[in-house]
Enzyme design. Structure first.
Site: not given
Length: 407
Positions: A383, A360, A203, A43
């Site tokens: 996100g 990630g 999920k 980053r």
């Protein structure tokens, strides 16, 4: 074969007059730490060109970021340990202020000369940051003349330093934000077809909106990881003791029916690597998907499934990837993800495929297979990347868009 278009809805650095200005630049320095050492500087590397450009244009570069999720001032979340690494990579000294507002920050900003760098302390040390509090915004905005948002990975948060400042100051997208927005906008709006998406992870429940949006936009939707087990179970397949959300079986069936209506092909595993214990070196075997035993756990796709996905990648022209195929952290359950990642990287490198990946676990898996470096673009956002693919508006992006309309 990367295609970019003018980013007219968003003001960019080309539109900014920065010389002599105090520029508040929001970046993402939420880097993984090992004690007081930076474990991964990806980053930091992403933001360096943007910081250097603003400095070269004669501005006072005032850097804002958060680190972790502190509850008030917690020294273990201080940005101070980042200063040395940031300075070394910039090749220039970086000053540090032990607060992001108030007397210490004001004094540090006042001491800055044109072209110099200053890193302010963790914005989340103040409750007003996440609350987007107007009083906190007053103090933060007073430190700058111009605001630059170069933190796409935080753009899904309506915080003071990610959204509020864009409403207070002349605001611009930084270079890495600009690149991310251009690539993702092109990906969703003007992709080269056929378009293929790989969605993995544990999920279905966390990616329902993503699946719904992608099936309307892509030609092929490959579902892997624990998510695939829910779809297999919804088809009446036995999955043994595999991770599964049986309460979402009806949802999975509806997704498959809707995909058929949208002319989107859904691809599920036809064979699997199974084991009765999730551990490194655990005895494992490859079985057809119809032969998973009652005591088995599906921990990776099998070679026939991997070969099928590889064949589809060869025919595709655009690929978006979020989520691994199996428990990639442990051998031999990383084989499917590794094989497919290498094929995607090879076709991208040859110019046949445009490939974008984010999240990630996805980045970790692609790095593990040594494929990430050859992808068209790797988003460091988690996100924000998912919400963009889901078709949601991101507060940090929308604030720039609104600011552009005002100018």
């Amino acid at each position: 074969m990367t295609r970019t278009a003018p980013l007219s809805p968003f003001p960019i650095l080309d539109d900014a007059e920065l010389a002599g200005k105090r520029v508040l630049i929001r970046v993402d320095l939420n880097v993984p730490m090992d004690g007081d050492k930076i474990a991964d500087a990806t980053r930091i590397d992403r933001i360096l060109p943007n910081l250097q450009e603003i400095s070269a244009k004669g501005a006072k570069v005032i850097i804002l970021s958060h680190l972790g999720r502190p509850k008030g001032r917690e020294e273990r979340y201080s940005l101070r340990p980042v200063v040395g690494e940031l300075s070394a990579r910039l090749g220039r000294p970086v000053a540090f202020a032990a607060d992001c507002v108030g007397p210490e920050a004001e004094k540090a900003v006042e001491a800055l000369k044109n072209g110099e760098y200053l890193l302010l302390e963790n914005t989340r040390f103040h409750a007003g940051e996440e609350k987007n509090d107007e009083a906190f915004l007053d103090r933060l905005a007073a430190l700058g003349d111009v605001y630059v948002n170069d933190a796409f990975s935080c753009a899904h948060r309506a915080h003071a330093s990610t959204e509020g400042l864009a409403r207070r100051l002349p605001s611009f997208a930084g270079r890495s934000m600009q690149v991310e927005l251009e690539i993702l906008t092109n990906l969703l709006s003007h992709p080269v077809r056929p378009v293929m998406a790989i969605v993995g992870g544990a999920k279905v429940s966390t990616k329902l909106e993503l699946l719904g949006n992608l099936m309307r936009r892509v030609d092929i939707l490959v579902i892997g990881g624990g998510m695939a087990n829910t779809f297999l179970a919804a088809q009446g397949k036995k999955i043994g003791k595999s991770l599964c959300e049986m309460d979402l079986a009806d949802v999975a069936r509806k997704i498959m029916a809707d995909a058929a209506t949208e002319d989107c092909e859904i691809v599920l595993p036809v064979d699997a690597v199974v084991a009765q214990k999730f551990a490194a070196g655990a005895p494992s075997r490859v079985v057809p998907i119809d032969e998973v035993g009652d005591e088995d756990m599906i921990l990776d796709i099998g070679p026939t499934s991997a070969a099928r996905v590889e064949m589809l990648i060869e025919k595709a022209r655009t690929l978006v990837w979020n989520g691994p195929f199996g428990a990639f952290e442990i051998s031999p359950f990383d084989a499917g993800t590794n094989a497919i990642a290498k094929v995607a990287a090879r076709f991208t490198k040859s110019g046949q495929l445009e490939s974008i990946a984010g999240g990630g676990d996805t980045i970790a898996a692609l790095n593990k297979s040594d494929a990430a470096k050859d992808f068209t673009y790797i988003s460091t956002a988690g996100g924000a990347f998912l919400e963009w693919l889901e078709g949601k508006e991101l507060p940090g992006v929308e604030a720039l868009r609104v600011n552009s309309r005002r100018r």
